[in-house]
Design a protein around this motif. Structure first.
Motif, short mmCIF file in Angstrom:
data_model
loop_
_atom_site.label_atom_id
_atom_site.label_comp_id
_atom_site.label_asym_id
_atom_site.label_seq_id
_atom_site.Cartn_x
_atom_site.Cartn_y
_atom_site.Cartn_z
N GLU A 1 0.84 -1.20 0.00
CA GLU A 1 0.00 0.00 0.00
C GLU A 1 0.87 1.25 0.00
O GLU A 1 0.58 2.22 -0.73
N ALA A 2 1.94 1.23 0.82
CA ALA A 2 2.82 2.39 0.85
C ALA A 2 3.50 2.57 -0.50
O ALA A 2 3.67 3.71 -0.99
N GLY A 3 3.89 1.47 -1.13
CA GLY A 3 4.52 1.54 -2.46
C GLY A 3 3.57 2.13 -3.48
O GLY A 3 3.96 2.96 -4.31
N HIS A 4 2.30 1.70 -3.45
CA HIS A 4 1.32 2.25 -4.38
C HIS A 4 1.10 3.74 -4.12
O HIS A 4 0.96 4.53 -5.07
N GLY A 5 1.08 4.12 -2.83
CA GLY A 5 0.90 5.55 -2.48
C GLY A 5 2.07 6.37 -2.99
O GLY A 5 1.89 7.47 -3.56
N GLN B 1 4.09 5.56 -5.45
CA GLN B 1 4.06 5.53 -6.91
C GLN B 1 3.03 6.52 -7.44
O GLN B 1 3.27 7.22 -8.43
N GLY B 2 1.87 6.58 -6.75
CA GLY B 2 0.83 7.54 -7.18
C GLY B 2 1.34 8.97 -7.04
O GLY B 2 1.11 9.81 -7.92
N LYS B 3 2.04 9.28 -5.94
CA LYS B 3 2.56 10.64 -5.74
C LYS B 3 3.64 10.96 -6.77
O LYS B 3 3.73 12.08 -7.27
N ALA B 4 4.44 9.93 -7.10
CA ALA B 4 5.49 10.16 -8.09
C ALA B 4 4.88 10.45 -9.44
O ALA B 4 5.38 11.30 -10.20
N GLN B 5 3.82 9.76 -9.80
CA GLN B 5 3.16 10.01 -11.07
C GLN B 5 2.52 11.39 -11.11
O GLN B 5 2.53 12.08 -12.14
N GLU B 6 1.97 11.81 -9.96
CA GLU B 6 1.38 13.16 -9.90
C GLU B 6 2.43 14.25 -10.10
O GLU B 6 2.21 15.24 -10.78
N THR B 7 3.61 14.04 -9.49
CA THR B 7 4.66 15.06 -9.61
C THR B 7 5.21 15.09 -11.02
O THR B 7 5.63 16.15 -11.50
#
Length: 142
Positions: A127-131, A133-139
Motif C-alpha cells: 500500500e505504501a509503495g502504491h501511495g 508511486q501515485g505521488k510520483a506520477q502526480e509530480t
C-alpha cells in the motif's frame, strides 16, 4: 480406710522397682563423671584463652586480614558453587522442557504469528509503495 488403696494425687505406697534402682545407681556416677569433664573443659578453655589473648593482640595486624581473606575466599567458593548449581538446574529444566514437547507447540504458534505479521507488513508495504508511486506520477504530470 484400707491401707492398700491409693489416694488420688499421692505416690503409690510401694517403693521403686529394681530396674529403677539399677538405673539410678548406674547413671548417677556417669552423670557425675560427665559433669567433672565439663568443668575441666571449661577450665582448660579459660586457661587457653588467657594464654592466647596476648598473642592475638600482638599478631592482630596479621590475623585480622588473614581471617578476612579466608572468609572472603570461603564466601567466593560457596557463591560460585551456588551459581553453578543454579545454572545446572536451569539447564536441566530447559532440556526437560524441550524433551516434553512444550516448545514445539509454542514454536508453531510463534511461527504462525510471525507469518501473519509478515503478511500484514507486506500488505502495508505494498500500500505504501502504491501511495508513493501515485505521488510520483502526480509530480511527473505537473
Amino acid at each position: 480406710m484400707a491401707e492398700h488403696q491409693q489416694r488420688p494425687g499421692f505416690m503409690p505406697e510401694k517403693g521403686p522397682s529394681t530396674s529403677q534402682v539399677l538405673a539410678v545407681i548406674t547413671l548417677f556416677p556417669v552423670g557425675g563423671i560427665l559433669l567433672v569433664l565439663s568443668g575441666l573443659t571449661l577450665a582448660g578453655t579459660l586457661i587457653g584463652l588467657t594464654v592466647a589473648t596476648p598473642l592475638f593482640v600482638i599478631f592482630s595486624p596479621v590475623l585480622v586480614p588473614a581471617a578476612l581473606v579466608l572468609a572472603l575466599a570461603v564466601t567466593g567458593f560457596l557463591t560460585s558453587g551456588a551459581f553453578g548449581i543454579t545454572a545446572l538446574s536451569s539447564l536441566s529444566w530447559i532440556v526437560n522442557y524441550f524433551r516434553k514437547g512444550h516448545v514445539t507447540e509454542q514454536m508453531e504458534h510463534a511461527r504462525r504469528r510471525v507469518q501473519e505479521g509478515a503478511g500484514q507488513l507486506g500488505m502495508k508495504a505494498k500500500e505504501a509503495g502504491h501511495g508513493i508511486q501515485g505521488k510520483a506520477q502526480e509530480t511527473t504530470r505537473t
